[in-house]
Design a protein around this motif. Structure first.
Motif, mmCIF file in Angstrom:
data_model
loop_
_atom_site.group_PDB
_atom_site.id
_atom_site.type_symbol
_atom_site.label_atom_id
_atom_site.label_comp_id
_atom_site.label_asym_id
_atom_site.label_seq_id
_atom_site.Cartn_x
_atom_site.Cartn_y
_atom_site.Cartn_z
ATOM 1 N N GLU A 124 -31.826 32.384 9.007
ATOM 2 C CA GLU A 124 -32.130 32.175 7.591
ATOM 3 C C GLU A 124 -32.177 33.521 6.882
ATOM 4 O OE1 GLU A 124 -35.385 29.563 6.525
ATOM 5 O OE2 GLU A 124 -35.348 28.799 8.564
ATOM 6 N N ILE A 125 -31.585 33.578 5.725
ATOM 7 C CA ILE A 125 -31.694 34.761 4.880
ATOM 8 C C ILE A 125 -32.370 34.283 3.599
ATOM 9 C CG2 ILE A 125 -30.454 36.600 3.708
ATOM 10 C CD1 ILE A 125 -28.235 36.270 5.731
ATOM 11 N N THR A 126 -33.677 34.360 3.580
ATOM 12 C CA THR A 126 -34.437 33.782 2.477
ATOM 13 C C THR A 126 -34.307 34.589 1.186
ATOM 14 O OG1 THR A 126 -36.400 34.929 3.279
ATOM 15 C CG2 THR A 126 -36.094 32.651 3.978
ATOM 16 N N ALA A 127 -34.103 35.878 1.251
ATOM 17 C CA ALA A 127 -34.010 36.689 0.039
ATOM 18 C C ALA A 127 -32.790 36.296 -0.794
ATOM 19 C CB ALA A 127 -33.955 38.168 0.388
ATOM 20 N N ASP A 128 -31.699 35.968 -0.124
ATOM 21 C CA ASP A 128 -30.472 35.585 -0.821
ATOM 22 C C ASP A 128 -30.300 34.069 -0.899
ATOM 23 O OD1 ASP A 128 -30.040 38.277 -0.853
ATOM 24 O OD2 ASP A 128 -28.467 38.253 0.660
ATOM 25 N N ASN A 129 -31.267 33.314 -0.385
ATOM 26 C CA ASN A 129 -31.167 31.855 -0.315
ATOM 27 C C ASN A 129 -29.909 31.417 0.411
ATOM 28 O OD1 ASN A 129 -33.605 31.377 -1.663
ATOM 29 N ND2 ASN A 129 -32.603 31.700 -3.634
ATOM 30 N N LYS A 130 -29.677 32.018 1.565
ATOM 31 C CA LYS A 130 -28.520 31.698 2.387
ATOM 32 C C LYS A 130 -28.971 31.332 3.790
ATOM 33 C CE LYS A 130 -25.314 34.832 0.123
ATOM 34 N NZ LYS A 130 -24.418 35.980 0.300
ATOM 35 N N VAL A 131 -28.138 30.542 4.440
ATOM 36 C CA VAL A 131 -28.306 30.229 5.859
ATOM 37 C C VAL A 131 -27.001 30.603 6.532
ATOM 38 C CG1 VAL A 131 -28.513 28.360 7.530
ATOM 39 C CG2 VAL A 131 -29.968 28.372 5.528
ATOM 40 N N ILE A 132 -27.083 31.304 7.659
ATOM 41 C CA ILE A 132 -25.889 31.651 8.429
ATOM 42 C C ILE A 132 -26.000 30.955 9.775
ATOM 43 C CG2 ILE A 132 -24.556 33.494 9.499
ATOM 44 C CD1 ILE A 132 -25.461 35.311 7.266
#
Length: 177
Positions: A124-132
């Motif tokens: 999870e990349i919460t700062a960018d609101n992304k999930v990889i």
């Protein structure tokens, strides 16, 4: 003087192959191995790419189902809400699945982990609101992944004031699988 006829003499029958025939067969097999082996050695990369392509299709389908349920519940314009699906409750952002592990597990019915213990590896990349998402047991690099960017919205300042939702972006990268 008697002449012998060759017709009545037994022929010397050989069983087996000559050395030249065996060498030719070995050379042909060697050439086939050199040509065909590299094609079969990269099957894991093809399998990883196919797995990610299938998961990308599942994400897009599930994302649309969740959005449809959000529209029915009239919460598609809310920044945060919850929608019930068969496998559990899905946290939503503007009517689409939130970029969290719990939301993805609920709407996809797939297990995620970050240590090769589940179906897929999820970061999870919460700062960018992304999930990889990476295939399981794959060295995590930027060349074999799915990237899900959460939905966003903008509110217009002119009349009529309305919320304009930008759907999530699902990006598939299989260059290095």
């Amino acid at each position: 003087m008697k002449t012998q006829s060759l017709k009545n003499q037994p022929l010397n029958k050989q069983a087996g192959f000559t050395l030249v025939e065996l060498i030719i067969v070995i050379v042909i097999l060697g050439i086939l191995a050199v040509v065909a082996a590299p094609r079969f050695l990269n099957l894991q990369g093809d399998a990883n790419a196919s797995t990610l392509e299938g998961l990308q299709g599942s994400i897009r389908s599930g994302m649309n189902i969740v959005n449809g349920k959000s529209i029915i519940a009239s919460n598609q314009k809310e920044e945060t809400a919850t929608v019930a699906v068969d496998t559990g409750d899905v946290a939503t952002v503007y009517g689409y699945p939130a970029a969290t592990q719990a939301a993805f597990e609920a709407f996809l019915d797939v297990k995620f982990a970050a240590n090769n213990t589940a179906d897929f590896n999820l970061v999870e990349i919460t700062a960018d609101n992304k999930v990889i998402i990476f295939p399981n047991s794959y060295v995590q690099t930027d060349d074999c992944r799915i990237e899900y960017t959460q939905a966003t919205a903008a509110v217009t300042t002119t009349a009529p004031i309305k919320t304009v939702v930008t759907a999530p972006i699902v990006t598939l990268v299989t260059d290095g699988c």
